[in-house]
Design a protein around this motif. Structure first.
Motif, mmCIF file in Angstrom:
data_model
loop_
_atom_site.group_PDB
_atom_site.id
_atom_site.type_symbol
_atom_site.label_atom_id
_atom_site.label_comp_id
_atom_site.label_asym_id
_atom_site.label_seq_id
_atom_site.Cartn_x
_atom_site.Cartn_y
_atom_site.Cartn_z
ATOM 1 N N ASN A 46 0.848 -1.450 -0.064
ATOM 2 C CA ASN A 46 -0.147 0.165 0.113
ATOM 3 C C ASN A 46 0.761 1.285 0.113
ATOM 4 N N ALA A 47 2.018 1.186 -0.271
ATOM 5 C CA ALA A 47 3.111 2.171 -0.149
ATOM 6 C C ALA A 47 2.717 3.113 -1.506
ATOM 7 N N ASP A 48 2.967 4.433 -1.376
ATOM 8 C CA ASP A 48 2.753 5.239 -2.458
ATOM 9 C C ASP A 48 4.222 5.120 -3.367
ATOM 10 N N ASP A 49 5.282 5.155 -2.609
ATOM 11 C CA ASP A 49 6.653 4.878 -3.209
ATOM 12 C C ASP A 49 7.132 3.429 -2.761
ATOM 13 N N LYS A 50 6.686 2.352 -3.531
ATOM 14 C CA LYS A 50 7.229 1.181 -2.996
ATOM 15 C C LYS A 50 8.644 1.002 -2.986
ATOM 16 N N ALA A 51 9.522 1.622 -3.885
ATOM 17 C CA ALA A 51 10.951 1.510 -4.018
ATOM 18 C C ALA A 51 11.621 1.937 -2.317
ATOM 19 N N GLU A 52 10.961 2.933 -2.079
ATOM 20 C CA GLU A 52 11.496 3.512 -0.640
ATOM 21 C C GLU A 52 11.087 2.867 0.485
ATOM 22 N N GLU A 53 9.683 2.039 0.492
ATOM 23 C CA GLU A 53 9.341 1.399 1.418
ATOM 24 C C GLU A 53 10.189 -0.008 1.444
ATOM 25 N N ALA A 54 10.398 -0.600 0.111
ATOM 26 C CA ALA A 54 11.466 -1.782 0.015
ATOM 27 C C ALA A 54 12.766 -1.357 0.807
ATOM 28 N N ARG A 55 13.442 -0.026 0.204
ATOM 29 C CA ARG A 55 14.743 0.246 1.046
ATOM 30 C C ARG A 55 14.812 0.258 2.561
ATOM 31 N N ARG A 56 13.348 0.804 2.863
ATOM 32 C CA ARG A 56 13.445 1.022 4.440
ATOM 33 C C ARG A 56 13.524 -0.399 5.148
ATOM 34 N N GLN A 57 12.545 -1.219 4.394
ATOM 35 C CA GLN A 57 12.441 -2.534 5.064
ATOM 36 C C GLN A 57 13.664 -3.243 5.001
ATOM 37 N N ARG A 58 14.308 -3.293 4.030
ATOM 38 C CA ARG A 58 15.649 -3.966 3.672
ATOM 39 C C ARG A 58 16.672 -3.223 4.885
ATOM 40 N N GLU A 59 16.834 -1.903 5.052
ATOM 41 C CA GLU A 59 17.843 -1.539 5.896
ATOM 42 C C GLU A 59 17.618 -1.964 7.086
ATOM 43 N N GLU A 60 16.095 -1.919 7.684
ATOM 44 C CA GLU A 60 15.816 -2.574 8.992
ATOM 45 C C GLU A 60 16.177 -3.776 9.213
ATOM 46 N N TYR A 61 16.087 -4.856 8.511
ATOM 47 C CA TYR A 61 16.245 -6.033 8.500
ATOM 48 C C TYR A 61 17.824 -6.415 8.653
ATOM 49 N N GLU A 62 18.409 -5.632 7.684
ATOM 50 C CA GLU A 62 19.793 -5.792 7.492
ATOM 51 C C GLU A 62 20.368 -5.188 9.129
ATOM 52 N N ALA A 63 19.994 -4.154 9.617
ATOM 53 C CA ALA A 63 20.348 -3.846 11.066
ATOM 54 C C ALA A 63 19.902 -4.838 12.193
ATOM 55 N N PHE A 64 18.660 -5.683 11.923
ATOM 56 C CA PHE A 64 18.296 -6.724 12.925
ATOM 57 C C PHE A 64 19.317 -7.819 12.833
ATOM 58 N N VAL A 65 19.658 -7.964 11.712
ATOM 59 C CA VAL A 65 20.770 -9.217 11.298
ATOM 60 C C VAL A 65 22.185 -8.824 12.234
ATOM 61 N N ALA A 66 22.655 -7.554 11.661
ATOM 62 C CA ALA A 66 23.921 -7.386 12.342
ATOM 63 C C ALA A 66 23.784 -7.201 13.988
#
Length: 240
Positions: free
Chosen positions: A163-183
């Motif tokens: 439902n994001a207006d900017d799907k690329a930006e939302e995907a980037r945000r989720q990817r960074e959040e998950y990478e931070a979780f792993v680290a």
């Protein structure tokens, strides 16, 4: 033939259309918005009345026990009950499923004896939800998956991305959040002070990685856990 085809298509629930509730006796759960379920059924079978619909098989009021105040009977409790038959078209055939819906009609709460004039409507909604649940609609909630924090996190992420207006930006945000979780969890495991603590961190981290289907992260967590466990075992042996 995949007997779970419909189930797999409708089992996931969008968290935007849920809410937590507390029922009688302190029971807690997650309720699904009924209109959203009707929309999901319409997506599968077409407009209600054409591709699917329902019939009220039975509509009744059941008498319960007396509502007392001291030794005085104030009223007699009543429950409204509906037996609903849901029908839908599949492979050119009309198929049906039945279930019940119940709602207190005459009951007592802290304000005294109450009569719910909307009980029939609520019973209908309850029965409709239950019929759809037998076909897999909202199965993730009925199977308790919404009690899993990691599952709910991923469900919310999927909804936000869809439902994001900017799907690329939302995907980037989720990817960074998950990478931070792993680290962060790698660091927690590398600095854990006991094997018990290490195992707890590992299990929680792997559970979320499994929801993400991230085999690389699972392998990384496993390597870090095994290495730190070996270190802690050696330290314990030296201290003994």
């Amino acid at each position: 033939m995949n007997n779970l085809q419909l189930w797999e298509q409708v089992q996931a629930t969008d968290p935007r259309y849920t809410k937590e509730y507390k029922g009688a006796g302190g029971f807690q759960g997650t309720a699904i918005n009924a209109t959203w379920l009707v929309k999901r059924a319409t997506e599968q079978w077409g407009s209600i009345g054409a591709g699917w619909g329902y019939e009220i098989v039975e509509d009744r009021f059941d008498q319960g026990g007396p509502i007392m105040k001291g030794e005085t009977v104030l009223a007699v409790a009543q429950i409204h009950t509906i037996r609903l038959r849901l029908w839908y078209m599949q492979d050119g055939e009309r198929r049906t499923v039945e279930h019940y819906g119940h709602t207190p009609y005459v009951y007592a709460n802290k304000y005294g004896v109450q009569t719910d004039l909307e009980a029939p409507k609520k019973s209908l909604t309850d029965a409709l939800k239950k019929c759809l649940s037998l076909l897999g609609f909202g199965a993730d909630i009925h199977m308790g998956l919404y009690e899993d924090v990691d599952y709910l996190t991923e469900a919310r992420n999927e909804s936000a991305l869809t439902n994001a207006d900017d799907k690329a930006e939302e995907a980037r945000r989720q990817r960074e959040e998950y990478e931070a979780f792993v680290a962060k969890n790698v660091e927690y495991m590398e600095t854990s002070t006991t094997i018990s603590e290490l195992e707890k961190i590992f299990v929680a981290a792997v559970r979320r990685a499994q929801h993400k289907k991230d085999s690389k992260a699972i392998a990384r967590f496993t390597r870090v856990k095994d290495a730190r466990k070996a270190e802690l075992t050696t330290e314990q042996e030296k201290a003994a």
